[in-house]
Design a protein around this motif. Sequence first.
Motif, PDB file in Angstrom:
ATOM      1  N   SER A   1       0.855  -1.186   0.000  1.00 54.82           N
ATOM      2  CA  SER A   1       0.000   0.000   0.000  1.00 54.82           C
ATOM      3  C   SER A   1       0.889   1.233   0.000  1.00 54.82           C
ATOM      4  CB  SER A   1      -0.835   0.055   1.279  1.00 54.82           C
ATOM      5  OG  SER A   1      -1.840  -0.896   1.285  1.00 54.82           O
ATOM      6  N   ALA A   2       0.259   2.378  -0.109  1.00 53.53           N
ATOM      7  CA  ALA A   2       0.964   3.643   0.091  1.00 53.53           C
ATOM      8  C   ALA A   2       1.238   3.816   1.581  1.00 53.53           C
ATOM      9  CB  ALA A   2       0.106   4.787  -0.420  1.00 53.53           C
TER      10      ALA A   2
ATOM     11  N   THR B   1      -2.648   8.380   0.783  1.00 52.43           N
ATOM     12  CA  THR B   1      -3.745   8.454  -0.176  1.00 52.43           C
ATOM     13  C   THR B   1      -4.698   9.604   0.185  1.00 52.43           C
ATOM     14  OG1 THR B   1      -3.525   6.077  -0.465  1.00 52.43           O
ATOM     15  CG2 THR B   1      -5.501   7.077  -1.366  1.00 52.43           C
TER      16      THR B   1
ATOM     17  N   ARG C   1     -10.815   2.238  -2.323  1.00 55.04           N
ATOM     18  CA  ARG C   1     -10.051   2.332  -1.083  1.00 55.04           C
ATOM     19  C   ARG C   1      -9.791   0.939  -0.509  1.00 55.04           C
ATOM     20  NH1 ARG C   1      -9.097   7.381   0.925  1.00 55.04           N
ATOM     21  NH2 ARG C   1      -7.299   6.240   1.727  1.00 55.04           N
ATOM     22  N   GLY C   2      -8.591   0.763  -0.015  1.00 52.92           N
ATOM     23  CA  GLY C   2      -8.213  -0.549   0.500  1.00 52.92           C
ATOM     24  C   GLY C   2      -7.884  -1.542  -0.600  1.00 52.92           C
ATOM     25  N   GLY C   3      -7.746  -1.037  -1.838  1.00 60.53           N
ATOM     26  CA  GLY C   3      -7.637  -1.900  -3.013  1.00 60.53           C
ATOM     27  C   GLY C   3      -6.355  -2.718  -3.118  1.00 60.53           C
ATOM     28  N   SER C   4      -5.376  -2.435  -2.292  1.00 63.29           N
ATOM     29  CA  SER C   4      -4.156  -3.254  -2.337  1.00 63.29           C
ATOM     30  C   SER C   4      -4.437  -4.687  -1.900  1.00 63.29           C
ATOM     31  CB  SER C   4      -3.067  -2.661  -1.450  1.00 63.29           C
ATOM     32  OG  SER C   4      -2.737  -1.376  -1.897  1.00 63.29           O
ATOM     33  N   ASP C   5      -5.406  -4.846  -1.019  1.00 63.12           N
ATOM     34  CA  ASP C   5      -5.819  -6.210  -0.640  1.00 63.12           C
ATOM     35  C   ASP C   5      -6.251  -6.980  -1.883  1.00 63.12           C
ATOM     36  OD1 ASP C   5      -5.452  -5.503   2.001  1.00 63.12           O
ATOM     37  OD2 ASP C   5      -7.582  -5.337   2.475  1.00 63.12           O
TER      38      ASP C   5
HETATM   39  N1  ASP Z   1      -3.604   3.341  -0.568  1.00 61.50           N
HETATM   40  C1  ASP Z   1      -4.933   2.922  -0.869  1.00 61.50           C
HETATM   41  C2  ASP Z   1      -5.882   3.366   0.223  1.00 61.50           C
HETATM   42  O1  ASP Z   1      -5.472   4.008   1.172  1.00 61.50           O
HETATM   43  C3  ASP Z   1      -5.030   1.459  -1.119  1.00 61.50           C
HETATM   44  C4  ASP Z   1      -4.661   0.586   0.061  1.00 61.50           C
HETATM   45  O2  ASP Z   1      -4.035   1.032   0.991  1.00 61.50           O
HETATM   46  O3  ASP Z   1      -5.008  -0.597   0.034  1.00 61.50           O
HETATM   47  O4  ASP Z   1      -7.032   3.119   0.142  1.00 61.50           O
END
Ligand code: ASP
Length: 410
Positions: free
Chosen positions: A41-42, A47, A150-154
């Motif tokens: 993730s970042a 983000t 959001r949360g897309g790295s999962d």
């Molecule tokens: N950086 C993105 C977010 O904050 C993706 C992630 O962290 O999974 O939503």
Amino acid sequence: MALIVQKFGGTSVANLERIRNVAKRVARTREQGNEVVVVVSAMAGETDRLLALAKEVSPRPSQREVDVLLATGEQVTSSLLAMALQDMGFPAVSLLGHQVRIFTDSNYSTARIQSIDGSRLERELKEGKIVVVAGFQGIDQEGNITTLGRGGSDLTAVAIAAALGADLCEIYTDVEGVFTTDPNICPEARKIPKISYEEMLEMASLGAKVLQTRSVEFAMKYNVPIHVRSSFSEEDGTMVVAEDQSMERVVVTGVTYKTDEGKITIKKVPDTPGVAARIFGPLAEANIVVDMIVQNVSEDGFTDLTFTVPKGDMTRAVEIVEKVGKELGAKGVAWDPDIAKVSIVGVGMRTHSGVASKMFAALASEGINIQMISTSEIKISCVIEAKYKELAVRVLHKAFGLGEEAVQEA
Ligand code: ASP
Ligand code: MG
């Protein structure tokens, strides 16, 4: 030798010291003889910071440019982690979404993955490299950069694990795993050793924040085993896997809550065919996702309809419903953003009776009024007044014995 995908969330890569720690953990996995693909993730907060920048430049920034901007967060961490690994003497290479060839549709900010070309990843792995992939991003057929929500790295991690047929997808985060409920609200909350995809999917969409909902959907579809665990400890976390028989023995696996929806009631509309379609049609056209819907029995040919929408869409939704209400001769529209949805989830509900009544009795014992109810095979949700959220979570957690030791086995 196993192929393992390891995903590290924002808090795990929040600064250089933590990135070095991640590198050590990745290196250890490699030294144990595994092939490793890492997804990052970042840095925590990045983000949001980038989104704020976009908003400062323009109140309505173009979605395409927002995705170009947001994708930079993961570009930074993927390159830094690759450098840290190289510095420790490990061959590593970073790859961005378009370099992996993660193809998505063109829905900026919520793009869906359509295909992943595993060939570049496989080539790098074959050359003995640790591959560090920037999470959360892809490209559409035109070559535009997209992001996965959001949360897309999962989702990136699970999708890569599926594409490569990996043995395991480890999701490293800042909590020890999936808990029976939010430990910040309920100190008795316990780590769940093993949970089914279906339960995890319900828990995630009903408020548990530990995994992105779409990543769980994807894992279920492709049967990717997930291990959710902390990057700050060596403890085992929670395995998210296909349902097995031991899981049915537990009636309720978790209690979740959400406060991001508001309630709208349209009063006294004619109880005739087509009325619901006339109300919910325009909401759908406006891309407003309606969640729970309750329609009361009518005695005089009129009925009240109550439903929930995301709080961010409340104003728009009320405008639309007021307009339709006038056309239908409704008595009025009321709305209330001050609600919480508390839910219990468990595959054991399928085979145990009396679960709903136990839930209602538990809420009643604290004088909590239930405003709306919705159920599925493996979950029951109740809308209550927002101020009772924490109390409701605690009383439900207790009523279903979730704080007690050894109700579940690993
Ligand atoms: N950086 C993105 C977010 O904050 C993706 C992630 O962290 O999974 O939503
Ligand atoms: Mg996350």
